[in-house]
Design a protein around this motif. Structure first.
Motif, PDB file in Angstrom:
ATOM      1  N   ALA A 219       0.830  -1.207   0.000  1.00  0.00           N
ATOM      2  CA  ALA A 219       0.000   0.000   0.000  1.00  0.00           C
ATOM      3  C   ALA A 219       0.861   1.252   0.000  1.00  0.00           C
ATOM      4  CB  ALA A 219      -0.928  -0.006   1.206  1.00  0.00           C
ATOM      5  N   GLU A 220       2.048   1.166   0.626  1.00  0.00           N
ATOM      6  CA  GLU A 220       2.968   2.301   0.665  1.00  0.00           C
ATOM      7  C   GLU A 220       3.728   2.448  -0.652  1.00  0.00           C
ATOM      8  OE1 GLU A 220       3.662   4.409   3.547  1.00  0.00           O
ATOM      9  OE2 GLU A 220       1.690   3.532   3.967  1.00  0.00           O
ATOM     10  N   GLN A 221       3.508   1.504  -1.554  1.00  0.00           N
ATOM     11  CA  GLN A 221       4.189   1.458  -2.855  1.00  0.00           C
ATOM     12  C   GLN A 221       5.706   1.408  -2.740  1.00  0.00           C
ATOM     13  OE1 GLN A 221       1.439   4.521  -4.850  1.00  0.00           O
ATOM     14  NE2 GLN A 221       2.035   3.114  -6.476  1.00  0.00           N
ATOM     15  N   LYS A 222       6.173   0.671  -1.724  1.00  0.00           N
ATOM     16  CA  LYS A 222       7.617   0.484  -1.588  1.00  0.00           C
ATOM     17  C   LYS A 222       8.047  -0.799  -2.308  1.00  0.00           C
ATOM     18  CE  LYS A 222       8.190   3.816   1.498  1.00  0.00           C
ATOM     19  NZ  LYS A 222       8.661   5.136   1.050  1.00  0.00           N
ATOM     20  N   ILE A 223       7.073  -1.614  -2.690  1.00  0.00           N
ATOM     21  CA  ILE A 223       7.385  -2.828  -3.449  1.00  0.00           C
ATOM     22  C   ILE A 223       6.215  -3.093  -4.397  1.00  0.00           C
ATOM     23  CG2 ILE A 223       6.385  -4.462  -1.775  1.00  0.00           C
ATOM     24  CD1 ILE A 223       8.851  -6.277  -2.496  1.00  0.00           C
ATOM     25  N   GLY A 224       6.541  -3.672  -5.569  1.00  0.00           N
ATOM     26  CA  GLY A 224       5.483  -3.943  -6.543  1.00  0.00           C
ATOM     27  C   GLY A 224       4.823  -5.272  -6.251  1.00  0.00           C
ATOM     28  N   ARG A 225       3.502  -5.336  -6.430  1.00  0.00           N
ATOM     29  CA  ARG A 225       2.827  -6.604  -6.168  1.00  0.00           C
ATOM     30  C   ARG A 225       2.783  -7.434  -7.447  1.00  0.00           C
ATOM     31  NH1 ARG A 225      -2.155  -7.203  -7.674  1.00  0.00           N
ATOM     32  NH2 ARG A 225      -2.779  -5.606  -9.148  1.00  0.00           N
ATOM     33  N   SER A 226       2.637  -8.744  -7.274  1.00  0.00           N
ATOM     34  CA  SER A 226       2.478  -9.614  -8.440  1.00  0.00           C
ATOM     35  C   SER A 226       1.466 -10.683  -8.067  1.00  0.00           C
ATOM     36  CB  SER A 226       3.825 -10.211  -8.838  1.00  0.00           C
ATOM     37  OG  SER A 226       4.323 -11.001  -7.782  1.00  0.00           O
ATOM     38  N   GLY A 227       1.421 -11.763  -8.805  1.00  0.00           N
ATOM     39  CA  GLY A 227       0.442 -12.803  -8.498  1.00  0.00           C
ATOM     40  C   GLY A 227      -0.853 -12.546  -9.227  1.00  0.00           C
ATOM     41  N   ASN A 228      -1.871 -13.316  -8.884  1.00  0.00           N
ATOM     42  CA  ASN A 228      -3.133 -13.213  -9.595  1.00  0.00           C
ATOM     43  C   ASN A 228      -4.001 -12.096  -9.059  1.00  0.00           C
ATOM     44  OD1 ASN A 228      -2.788 -15.229 -11.429  1.00  0.00           O
ATOM     45  ND2 ASN A 228      -3.566 -16.821 -10.063  1.00  0.00           N
ATOM     46  N   THR A 229      -4.592 -11.344  -9.984  1.00  0.00           N
ATOM     47  CA  THR A 229      -5.546 -10.313  -9.628  1.00  0.00           C
ATOM     48  C   THR A 229      -6.810 -10.609 -10.404  1.00  0.00           C
ATOM     49  OG1 THR A 229      -3.736  -8.778  -9.451  1.00  0.00           O
ATOM     50  CG2 THR A 229      -5.925  -7.820  -9.564  1.00  0.00           C
ATOM     51  N   ASN A 230      -7.931 -10.565  -9.727  1.00  0.00           N
ATOM     52  CA  ASN A 230      -9.175 -10.910 -10.388  1.00  0.00           C
ATOM     53  C   ASN A 230     -10.218  -9.857 -10.018  1.00  0.00           C
ATOM     54  OD1 ASN A 230     -10.902 -12.467 -11.864  1.00  0.00           O
ATOM     55  ND2 ASN A 230     -10.303 -14.373 -10.842  1.00  0.00           N
ATOM     56  N   CYS A 231     -10.830  -9.241 -11.026  1.00  0.00           N
ATOM     57  CA  CYS A 231     -11.772  -8.153 -10.753  1.00  0.00           C
ATOM     58  C   CYS A 231     -13.113  -8.441 -11.427  1.00  0.00           C
ATOM     59  CB  CYS A 231     -11.273  -6.836 -11.329  1.00  0.00           C
ATOM     60  SG  CYS A 231      -9.614  -6.406 -10.815  1.00  0.00           S
ATOM     61  N   TRP A 232     -14.186  -8.097 -10.773  1.00  0.00           N
ATOM     62  CA  TRP A 232     -15.481  -8.218 -11.448  1.00  0.00           C
ATOM     63  C   TRP A 232     -16.109  -6.855 -11.671  1.00  0.00           C
ATOM     64  CZ3 TRP A 232     -19.721  -6.478  -8.651  1.00  0.00           C
ATOM     65  CH2 TRP A 232     -19.570  -6.366  -7.268  1.00  0.00           C
ATOM     66  N   LYS A 233     -15.617  -5.861 -10.963  1.00  0.00           N
ATOM     67  CA  LYS A 233     -16.211  -4.537 -11.044  1.00  0.00           C
ATOM     68  C   LYS A 233     -15.106  -3.574 -11.449  1.00  0.00           C
ATOM     69  CE  LYS A 233     -19.249  -1.833  -8.056  1.00  0.00           C
ATOM     70  NZ  LYS A 233     -19.751  -1.760  -6.671  1.00  0.00           N
ATOM     71  N   PRO A 234     -15.339  -2.751 -12.453  1.00  0.00           N
ATOM     72  CA  PRO A 234     -14.282  -1.822 -12.855  1.00  0.00           C
ATOM     73  C   PRO A 234     -13.901  -0.907 -11.690  1.00  0.00           C
ATOM     74  CG  PRO A 234     -16.117  -1.781 -14.408  1.00  0.00           C
ATOM     75  CD  PRO A 234     -16.561  -2.583 -13.234  1.00  0.00           C
ATOM     76  N   SER A 235     -12.607  -0.661 -11.542  1.00  0.00           N
ATOM     77  CA  SER A 235     -12.192   0.262 -10.486  1.00  0.00           C
ATOM     78  C   SER A 235     -11.790   1.580 -11.118  1.00  0.00           C
ATOM     79  CB  SER A 235     -11.028  -0.338  -9.706  1.00  0.00           C
ATOM     80  OG  SER A 235      -9.908  -0.469 -10.543  1.00  0.00           O
ATOM     81  N   GLY A 236     -11.635   2.592 -10.276  1.00  0.00           N
ATOM     82  CA  GLY A 236     -11.257   3.906 -10.794  1.00  0.00           C
ATOM     83  C   GLY A 236      -9.793   3.945 -11.185  1.00  0.00           C
ATOM     84  N   ASP A 237      -9.319   5.120 -11.598  1.00  0.00           N
ATOM     85  CA  ASP A 237      -7.925   5.271 -12.011  1.00  0.00           C
ATOM     86  C   ASP A 237      -6.991   5.336 -10.814  1.00  0.00           C
ATOM     87  OD1 ASP A 237      -7.992   5.090 -14.661  1.00  0.00           O
ATOM     88  OD2 ASP A 237      -8.379   7.220 -15.027  1.00  0.00           O
ATOM     89  N   GLY A 238      -5.807   4.805 -11.008  1.00  0.00           N
ATOM     90  CA  GLY A 238      -4.752   4.988 -10.028  1.00  0.00           C
ATOM     91  C   GLY A 238      -4.720   3.910  -8.959  1.00  0.00           C
ATOM     92  N   PHE A 239      -3.600   3.913  -8.223  1.00  0.00           N
ATOM     93  CA  PHE A 239      -3.360   2.844  -7.265  1.00  0.00           C
ATOM     94  C   PHE A 239      -4.286   2.921  -6.057  1.00  0.00           C
ATOM     95  CE2 PHE A 239      -0.741   0.629  -4.002  1.00  0.00           C
ATOM     96  CZ  PHE A 239      -0.682  -0.589  -4.626  1.00  0.00           C
ATOM     97  N   SER A 240      -4.573   4.146  -5.592  1.00  0.00           N
ATOM     98  CA  SER A 240      -5.431   4.240  -4.402  1.00  0.00           C
ATOM     99  C   SER A 240      -6.842   3.767  -4.728  1.00  0.00           C
ATOM    100  CB  SER A 240      -5.433   5.660  -3.842  1.00  0.00           C
ATOM    101  OG  SER A 240      -5.563   6.582  -4.899  1.00  0.00           O
TER     102      SER A 240
END
Lengths: 436, 404
Positions: A219-240
């Motif tokens: 969340a602090e963006q000190k490291i990049g995440r990887s692995g599986n991401t699965n979404c059913w609802k569109p999210s807004g722009d940006g990391f937050s």
């Protein structure tokens, strides 16, 4: 008496060596094939943390799309949203709890001689190390306080520590990961659970990670995440916006000591989902689950279909080999009818004859079992080289498997010997003697 | 044949050996037919073309770790360098590699809205060089133009208004006539319109086990991402020579990054189907050994029954039976046993297949394969019994006169 029977068996085996060899080969091949596949299945379905697998629970909540349920409604989603993981973590309702996600990054070694290296990582909370009994060579995991304060601390695995610090105690030193400075608090020893039960979303038999950092670092963006991401609802722009979205990419484990604790935790989860429904989330019917390690591995079908199918095939293969043995033993024993008639006439009882021929079958079975062990060993080497990384470490014979192989060979040869022996014991001595 | 009845009655007097052989043949057939079926199924999957010029392409991962960098400028520099290098046909940045196992999928739907049906597809982010670099075959519509290409920031949730999809995807969206997909607008991410401007013949998704593996879409995006793939196509035959050169050129041109996992598409295919290949090899070995064991069983039992009947055979010979008649006796006997075996085996094969279908989601077996199994095992039986039968035929008529 037993020794005498062994001697007789030995003579008989040698006299019909061609037939005996054929039987030994048949049993050997059958046992070899069966053991190869049993071993692969056995290791795939092994309990990776036997002493506490019943106290570790994987948490699932059904946060999915009301119009299009996850897994056709059979199972809740296999991961959690960041929102839910954070809330459950903050609630601290379990004895221990671990929030985690897969990550990766690049380490720039302090030693200018060394090239930057890409590492696989895990972002988890302090309890990860105690929950999963991670062995340390130097130092230890970080504290709960470090999680709360979002401290930039890191745990290295042995391989990474060897590469960066030549295997020396690096606790207290710092390293640069993705441009951020992290303080080393511990180095873990060789640790490779098979299956890698704590995260099977990207493959149950993957290697454990090179580095471990606090969950908050994502969340602090000190490291990049990887692995599986699965979404059913569109999210807004940006990391937050992504962090508060309905995308699932985090995992949550709890350690609960007793059945009662488990029930209480489930009640807590249900209350939590009820509460979230007020915010317009969790529109699907309530389906919260706590699966212990073995339940979770089974639910996620960690044992590959191929492996199961091969095992079924190899058992049928074994049956063919045994039928073969029954036929050959029958031929062999009936071929000895004159001898049997003579021995009976001289006073041998049926019980004597029975034990004698069963011992002969068992000897053949044991020889077949030994051959089977060698073949299984070769078979496993073959399986490993054919499948590569996927089967790495899944193809070794341990003592349990070796004993199983011999027992299986012994039992199957005795079982296949019963009918031929019975037939041999029922030979009429008078008839045999007459024809001579 | 008159003697068939005779042979049958003789068999009935000593049933067990025959039953054992018949059962062995039955099980062998059940396993063999299903194994061959699974092998064929996997071979067919492996044969599907990925749509890419696999022989002349490779890719690498470009991971930027330096903190102060300009994604856009660096990507343009890299791509310009690559495209100008002699021996290189074209190069692109891309988010995922077909058949590699990792990638991105999105769904398209006919109407906008949360509760509308959508069809999933693999998604590849490329620029106007995408089609040329991968060697795809554009069969309808047009390629992206330079103006279509947009920059995609990290975590961006909006999509460009144009896309190129595969023929299989178009056929799924328009089952009647895939060509009508050109120019049509669909919705991505539930509500964002996207127009199909072109159709390529084939381009597989990153996941070979997915039932939608033939459904892919190209999206005109360049990524501002710290880690992405560079996909490169070389002139025919120059791939292996170019790989180390490119790796060196890129690594040296910018020290704030790592160039790693430089891999050919051929290797990716091999790795992708490694399990298929392995399973096929194991199944082949199983079938071969099984057939061998069964035929040895036939040989062994036949030799024994012949040894037991030496005197009778001699008697028959003495009474005028020819060698051929003796041989024929054992071959017909084996044929009778094998027939029973393959009959049970056919039922067993179908039963086993039904179990495999219900447990492992396989498709039902074809009738031809069962027929093949029947013929193959009858032939195996005849071949196996040939040697013992010949031995029997060589028994001298004089044997009849000897006592033992």
């Amino acid at each position: 008496m037993f020794n005498y029977y062994l001697k007789i068996a030995w003579i008989s085996i040698l006299r019909h060596w061609g037939l005996s060899l054929l039987m030994i080969c048949a049993i050997g091949l059958g046992i070899g094939a069966a053991m190869t596949t049993i071993t692969v299945n056995y290791l795939m379905s092994a309990d990776p943390i036997p002493h506490k697998s019943k106290q570790l629970y994987y948490v699932q909540l059904d946060s999915w799309d009301v119009n299009d349920p996850f897994d056709e409604g059979l199972n809740p989603p296999d991961q959690l949203t960041f929102t839910d993981t954070t809330n459950l973590l903050n609630a601290q309702k379990a004895f221990r709890q671990n929030a985690q996600a897969q990550a990766n990054g690049v380490i720039e070694p302090n030693d200018p001689e060394l090239l930057p290296m890409s590492v696989s990582g895990r972002a988890n909370t302090a309890d990860f190390f105690t929950m999963f009994d991670v062995p340390f060579i130097y130092g230890s995991g970080w504290t709960h306080q470090a999680d709360v304060n979002k401290e930039q601390v890191i745990v290295l695995n042995k391989v990474t520590n060897d590469k960066l610090f030549g295997g020396e105690d690096s606790v207290g030193q710092t390293i640069k990961l993705d441009g951020n400075v992290f303080k080393i608090v511990g180095v873990i020893d060789q640790w490779q659970p098979k299956p890698r039960f704590y995260d099977i979303t990207t493959g149950a038999f993957n290697d454990s990670e090179d580095i471990f950092v606090p969950f908050s670092m994502i969340a602090e963006q000190k490291i990049g995440r990887s692995g599986n991401t699965n979404c059913w609802k569109p999210s807004g722009d940006g990391f937050s916006a992504f962090l508060v979205s309905e995308c699932i990419w985090t995992q949550f484990w709890v350690e609960l000591k007793t059945q009662q604790d488990k029930e209480e935790y489930l009640t807590f989860l249900n209350a939590y989902v009820e509460e979230q429904k007020a915010y317009g989330r969790f529109l699907r019917p309530m389906d919260n689950r706590l699966s212990n390690v073995m339940q979770w591995l089974e639910n996620q079908e960690v044992v590959a279909d191929d492996a199961k199918m091969m095992m079924a095939m190899s058992f049928m293969f074994l049956i063919v080999c045994l039928l073969n043995t029954v036929g050959l033993l029958l031929a062999k024993f009936l071929g000895k009818a004159p001898e049997i008639g003579l021995r009976q006439a001289l006073g041998a009882s049926r019980a004597t004859l029975f034990s004698q021929y069963i011992i002969e079958s068992a000897c053949i079975g044991l020889a077949g079992g030994l051959l089977g062990l060698v073949l299984a060993y070769l078979g496993l080497i073959g399986v490993e080289s054919l499948y590569g990384d996927y089967m790495q470490g899944l193809a070794t014979l341990d003592s349990t498997m070796m004993i199983l192989a011999l027992v299986l060979a012994l039992i199957s040869s005795i079982v296949s010997g019963i009918y031929p022996t019975w037939r041999a014991c029922n030979i009429q001595p008078a008839q045999q003697l007459k024809s001579q | 044949m008159l003697e068939t009845g005779l042979i049958f009655r003789a068999l009935m007097r000593n049933k067990m050996g025959a039953i054992l052989i018949a059962l062995q043949i039955a099980l062998t057939m059940a396993i063999m037919v299903n194994a061959i079926f699974m092998i064929q199924d996997r071979q067919q999957q492996m044969k599907r073309p990925s749509g890419i010029d696999e022989n002349n392409t490779f890719y690498l991962t470009n991971t930027v770790f330096a903190q102060d960098h300009n994604f856009q400028a660096e990507l343009q520099t890299d791509l310009n360098t690559l495209r100008k290098t002699p021996g290189i046909v074209d190069a692109i940045q891309i988010n995922a590699i077909p058949l590699s196992g990792g990638g991105w999928s999105m769904s398209l739907q006919h109407e906008p809205g949360e509760d509308k049906d959508a069809i999933g597809s693999a998604l590849y982010m490329v620029d106007e060089h995408g089609i040329n670099t991968m060697g795809l075959n554009l069969i309808a519509g047009e390629n992206f133009s330079q103006e279509d290409i947009q920059w995609r920031g990290q975590g961006q949730s909006t999509w460009p208004p144009k896309t190129i999809i595969t023929k299989a995807f178009a056929a799924q969206l328009f089952p009647d006539d895939w060509q009508t997909a050109i120019g049509k607008t669909f919705y991505i991410s539930q509500t964002q319109p996207m127009q199909i401007i072109g159709i390529v013949e084939a381009l597989q998704a990153p996941w070979n086990g997915w039932d939608g593996v033939e459904r892919s879409m190209l999206v005109p995006f360049q990524m501002e991402s710290s880690s992405s793939y560079y996909f490169i196509r070389t002139e025919p035959g120059k791939r292996d020579k170019m790989m180390p050169i490119i790796e060196k050129v890129l690594a040296e041109s910018n020290k704030g990054r790592i160039i790693r996992r430089i891999t050919t598409v051929e290797d990716t295919r091999k790795r992708s189907y490694r399990q298929h290949n392995a399973t096929n090899k194991i199944l082949t070995t199983v079938v071969a050994t099984l057939t061998l064991i069964t035929s040895f069983g036939i040989v062994g039992l036949a030799i024994f029954s012949i040894n037991r009947r030496t005197k009778q055979i001699g008697t028959r010979r003495a009474l005028g039976a020819t060698r051929w008649q003796i041989m024929r006796y054992f071959m017909v006997e084996n044929f009778l046993i094998s027939t029973v075996g393959v009959f049970i085996g056919s039922i067993g094969a179908i039963g086993l297949n039904m179990w495999l279908v219900s447990t492992f989601n396989l498709t039902p077996i074809s009738f031809e394969l069962i027929l093949f199994g029947i013929v193959a095992l009858l032939i195996v039986g005849q071949l196996a019994v040939l040697y013992p039968a010949r031995k029997a035929a060589l028994i001298a008529p004089a044997t009849a006169t000897r006592t033992i």
